[in-house]
Design a protein around this motif. Structure first.
Motif, short mmCIF file in Angstrom:
data_model
loop_
_atom_site.label_atom_id
_atom_site.label_comp_id
_atom_site.label_asym_id
_atom_site.label_seq_id
_atom_site.Cartn_x
_atom_site.Cartn_y
_atom_site.Cartn_z
N TRP A 193 0.83 -1.21 0.00
CA TRP A 193 0.00 0.00 0.00
C TRP A 193 0.87 1.27 0.00
CZ3 TRP A 193 -4.67 2.28 -0.38
CH2 TRP A 193 -4.86 3.51 0.24
N GLU A 197 2.98 3.55 -7.39
CA GLU A 197 2.89 2.89 -8.70
C GLU A 197 3.96 3.49 -9.62
OE1 GLU A 197 -0.95 2.94 -10.41
OE2 GLU A 197 -1.90 1.91 -8.72
N GLN A 200 4.29 -0.68 -7.31
CA GLN A 200 3.35 -1.41 -6.47
C GLN A 200 2.90 -2.72 -7.11
OE1 GLN A 200 -0.91 -0.06 -5.68
NE2 GLN A 200 0.07 0.63 -3.78
N TRP A 201 2.86 -2.74 -8.43
CA TRP A 201 2.40 -3.94 -9.13
C TRP A 201 3.36 -5.11 -8.98
CZ3 TRP A 201 -2.36 -4.61 -10.97
CH2 TRP A 201 -3.14 -3.48 -11.19
N LYS A 213 -5.33 -5.05 -4.25
CA LYS A 213 -5.12 -3.94 -5.19
C LYS A 213 -6.43 -3.58 -5.88
CE LYS A 213 -2.94 -1.08 -7.94
NZ LYS A 213 -2.47 0.25 -7.46
N TRP A 216 -8.57 -1.62 -3.49
CA TRP A 216 -8.14 -0.22 -3.35
C TRP A 216 -8.57 0.59 -4.57
CZ3 TRP A 216 -2.48 -2.04 -2.17
CH2 TRP A 216 -2.48 -2.69 -0.94
N TRP A 225 -10.81 -1.62 -12.00
CA TRP A 225 -10.46 -2.47 -10.86
C TRP A 225 -10.67 -3.94 -11.16
CZ3 TRP A 225 -14.28 -5.55 -8.83
CH2 TRP A 225 -15.59 -5.25 -9.24
#
Length: 251
Positions: A193, A197, A200-201, A213, A216, A225
């Motif tokens: 979190w 990015e 983050q992936w 993910k 979020w 999403w």
């Protein structure tokens, strides 16, 4: 007399085993209590910290509410599914200890059919638990129709946990240690979190992270999403098949 389908016969046996084990039953009770604590405790704590100048405050410039996504994702989408996976993992370990698998080799039930039932049953229970927890803790930021979609993605974490415990533990004593490791592994989700990015992936290499993910992204109103959910389903499916293959080699 016509024999009941395999899923029904195994399901009845699982319910008897779960019913005899108070520890396993307590895990499901814990899921309900945790949901209630998150639903009513988080808003109260958010208000309390805000009124006393803690969050936001000198050390943290954001209210607790802004951290709801990682908290809820970790506690519900991951831990809710991991809880179910642990229950079924211990059922598998019990059968492993009792040498049920060896006895099964001389029955018409194939190892693939048996594992297929285990994966399906664990996923179904995982969906029910996660969906129930999402509904109870619903904070109003997501549409109700989004909750079952997220629950489907999270439910696939449950058989991964169950199979992982079975593959890595020789008995229930070792199973407790592995279950603890699984719980700690959820910290990857919280850590992710705080990573910006696109880095983050990279945490998606831990497939359950992708479900969080997606949660979020939906929380923030992103329209894509669902792509993260689909990716999570694919990657968790691959991991489930790999772990199932490992188990068939030791049955």
């Amino acid at each position: 007399m016509k024999q009941a389908p395999l899923a029904i016969r195994l399901g009845r046996n699982d319910l008897r085993l779960i019913g005899r084990d108070q520890l396993l039953i307590s895990m499901f009770v814990f899921a309900l209590l945790l949901s209630l604590a998150l639903r009513y405790g988080l808003p109260w704590l958010n208000e309390y910290l805000s009124q006393h100048g803690v969050m936001p405050g000198e050390l943290v410039d954001r209210p607790l509410y802004s951290y709801y996504p990682p908290i809820l994702a970790h506690m519900i989408l991951y831990n809710g599914a991991a809880l179910v996976g642990t229950v079924f993992g211990f059922l598998l370990l019990g059968e492993k200890d009792d040498r049920t698998w060896c006895a099964m080799l001389v029955t018409p039930v194939s190892s693939l059919s048996y594992l297929g039932y285990r994966v399906a049953a664990t996923s179904a229970f995982g969906f029910l638990i996660v969906a129930g927890m999402l509904v109870v803790t619903h904070q109003g930021r997501l549409g109700l129709w989004q909750l079952p979609v997220l629950a489907v993605g999270a439910a696939l974490t449950a058989p991964i946990v169950a199979l992982f415990i079975t593959v890595t533990a020789e008995n229930k004593v070792q199973g407790f240690a592995v279950a603890k490791f699984v719980s700690l592994a959820g910290g990857i989700i919280v850590l992710g979190w705080f990573v910006a990015e696109p880095w983050q992936w990279l945490f998606g290499l831990f497939p359950p992270f992708l479900v969080s993910k997606a949660y979020w992204m939906a929380w923030n109103g992103a329209t894509d999403w669902w792509a993260a959910v689909c990716l999570a389903i694919v990657m968790q499916g691959i991991m489930t098949m790999w772990l199932s293959h490992r188990i068939t080699r030791i049955i």
